[in-house]
Scaffold this active site. Structure first.
Site, PDB file in Angstrom:
ATOM      1  CD  GLU A  39      -3.489  -3.018   7.391  1.00 32.55           C
ATOM      2  OE1 GLU A  39      -2.639  -3.351   6.569  1.00 32.55           O
ATOM      3  OE2 GLU A  39      -3.889  -1.848   7.512  1.00 32.55           O
ATOM      4  CG  ASN A  84      -1.775   1.147   1.425  1.00 32.71           C
ATOM      5  OD1 ASN A  84      -1.795   2.038   0.586  1.00 32.71           O
ATOM      6  ND2 ASN A  84      -2.521   1.170   2.531  1.00 32.71           N
ATOM      7  CB  ALA A 119       2.237   0.873   3.971  1.00 29.68           C
ATOM      8  CB  SER A 120       6.014   2.359   6.703  1.00 33.50           C
ATOM      9  OG  SER A 120       5.726   1.374   7.661  1.00 33.50           O
ATOM     10  CE  LYS A 139      -0.539   2.621   5.247  1.00 28.59           C
ATOM     11  NZ  LYS A 139      -0.510   2.543   6.702  1.00 28.59           N
ATOM     12  CG  HIS A 182      -6.183   1.335   5.112  1.00 29.42           C
ATOM     13  ND1 HIS A 182      -5.636   2.184   6.059  1.00 29.42           N
ATOM     14  CD2 HIS A 182      -5.242   0.402   4.860  1.00 29.42           C
ATOM     15  CE1 HIS A 182      -4.415   1.775   6.352  1.00 29.42           C
ATOM     16  NE2 HIS A 182      -4.151   0.692   5.637  1.00 29.42           N
TER      17      HIS A 182
HETATM   18  O1  G3P Z   1      -2.251  -1.140   4.545  1.00 35.13           O
HETATM   19  C1  G3P Z   1      -1.054  -1.523   5.134  1.00 35.13           C
HETATM   20  C2  G3P Z   1      -0.754  -0.743   6.326  1.00 35.13           C
HETATM   21  O2  G3P Z   1      -1.783  -0.094   6.964  1.00 35.13           O
HETATM   22  C3  G3P Z   1       0.281  -1.286   7.216  1.00 35.13           C
HETATM   23  O3  G3P Z   1       1.180  -0.246   7.336  1.00 35.13           O
HETATM   24  O4  G3P Z   1       3.346   0.772   7.432  1.00 35.13           O
HETATM   25  O5  G3P Z   1       2.638  -0.843   9.200  1.00 35.13           O
HETATM   26  O6  G3P Z   1       3.176  -1.667   6.911  1.00 35.13           O
HETATM   27  P1  G3P Z   1       2.687  -0.522   7.746  1.00 35.13           P
END
Ligand code: G3P
Length: 222
Positions: free
Chosen positions: A141, A9, A202-203, A11, A93
Site C-alpha cells: 500500500e 479494513n 477501507a474508505s 480502521k 499497517h
Molecule cells: O488497509 C487498507 C487501506 O490502508 C487502504 O485505504 O481507504 O485507500 O482503501 P483506502
C-alpha cells in the site's frame, strides 16, 4: 485452496464500528455468497467477537503485539484475538507501523496462535524484506495513496508488479494484496492483472453511503 481476495479494513472510521460494522459485515456476507468471492473484514478490536459470531466471514485484527502471555498491560495478545474469533491479523499497517524486530515478533506470535498473517508494506524493498518472515500475505500500500480515492492500480501499477515479483522470487507461496484508493471493480481487475492475489481496502467501502453497492462493483469483474 480458498482465500480472501478482498479484505475490508474498518480502521477507526466512525462509520466502521458498532451498528455500522454489522451492516458492512452483512453486506460483505451477502455479496460474498452471491459472487463466490471470499471477502474478509478487519474491524476494530471491540467488534472482533461480535463479527466472528454473527457472520461467516474471515475476521482479521488490525494489529497484534509481539508479546507472549504475561505482564503486558495495554498490549494485544495474539491468542486472545484468536479466541475472540479472529482468523488472522494485519501487521505493520502504514497507520500502525512497527520496527523490523516487532514485525518479526508479531508474525511469530500470530503463527503460534494460529492466526493468518497479512504484513503490510509501503514499497518494493519492504515487500521483499517482509517476505523473509514468510507471512501468508503481503499487502503493498503506497502511503501517499491511502485514503486518497486515487487507485494504486492506475496511479502506481509498477509498485504492484514489482512487489509481486520481489515477493514471489523469495517465496512463491506468499500471496500479495494491493491496497490504497481501491473502490471499483475495474481497480480490482487491474490489480489482479498486475499479479496481485487480491485487494485490501477501507474508505471506498467503509465510508460509502451504500457499502453493499460498492462491494457488488468490487466483485463484478473478477
Ligand atoms: O488497509 C487498507 C487501506 O490502508 C487502504 O485505504 O481507504 O485507500 O482503501 P483506502
Amino acid at each position: 485452496e480458498k482465500f480472501p481476495t478482498i479484505i475490508i479494513n474498518f480502521k477507526a472510521y466512525k462509520e466502521g464500528y458498532g451498528h455500522r460494522a454489522h451492516s458492512i459485515a452483512q453486506a460483505a456476507l451477502n455479496v460474498s455468497m452471491e459472487s463466490g468471492v471470499l471477502i474478509g473484514i478487519a474491524p476494530g478490536y471491540m467488534d472482533i467477537h461480535p463479527m466472528s459470531n454473527h457472520y461467516n466471514l474471515p475476521v482479521y485484527a488490525q494489529h497484534i503485539d509481539a508479546i507472549n502471555p504475561g505482564a503486558h498491560t495495554g498490549h494485544i495478545l495474539a491468542g486472545a484475538v484468536r479466541e475472540a474469533g479472529a482468523t488472522g491479523t494485519l501487521i505493520n499497517h502504514s497507520e500502525r507501523r512497527l520496527t523490523l524486530a516487532d514485525i518479526s515478533g508479531s508474525v511469530k506470535a500470530a503463527k503460534e496462535a494460529n492466526l493468518q498473517t497479512i504484513v503490510c508494506t509501503n514499497d518494493i524493498l519492504t515487500s521483499a524484506a517482509a517476505a523473509s518472515f514468510s507471512p501468508d500475505f503481503i499487502a503493498i500500500e503506497p502511503p501517499e495513496l491511502i485514503g486518497s480515492g486515487i487507485s494504486v492500480a492506475t496511479a502506481d501499477p509498477e509498485i504492484i508488479e514489482n512487489s509481486v515479483t520481489a515477493v514471489k522470487e523469495k517465496n512463491s507461496s506468499i500471496r500479495v494484496l494491493a491496497g490504497a484508493g481501491i473502490s471499483t471493480g475495474e481497480c480490482v481487475k487491474r490489480a489482479i492483472e498486475l499479479g496481485a492475489d487480491g485487494v485490501l481496502l477501507a474508505s471506498g467501502v467503509v465510508k460509502a453511503d451504500d457499502p453493499e453497492k460498492v462491494l457488488r462493483s468490487l466483485v463484478s469483474k473478477i
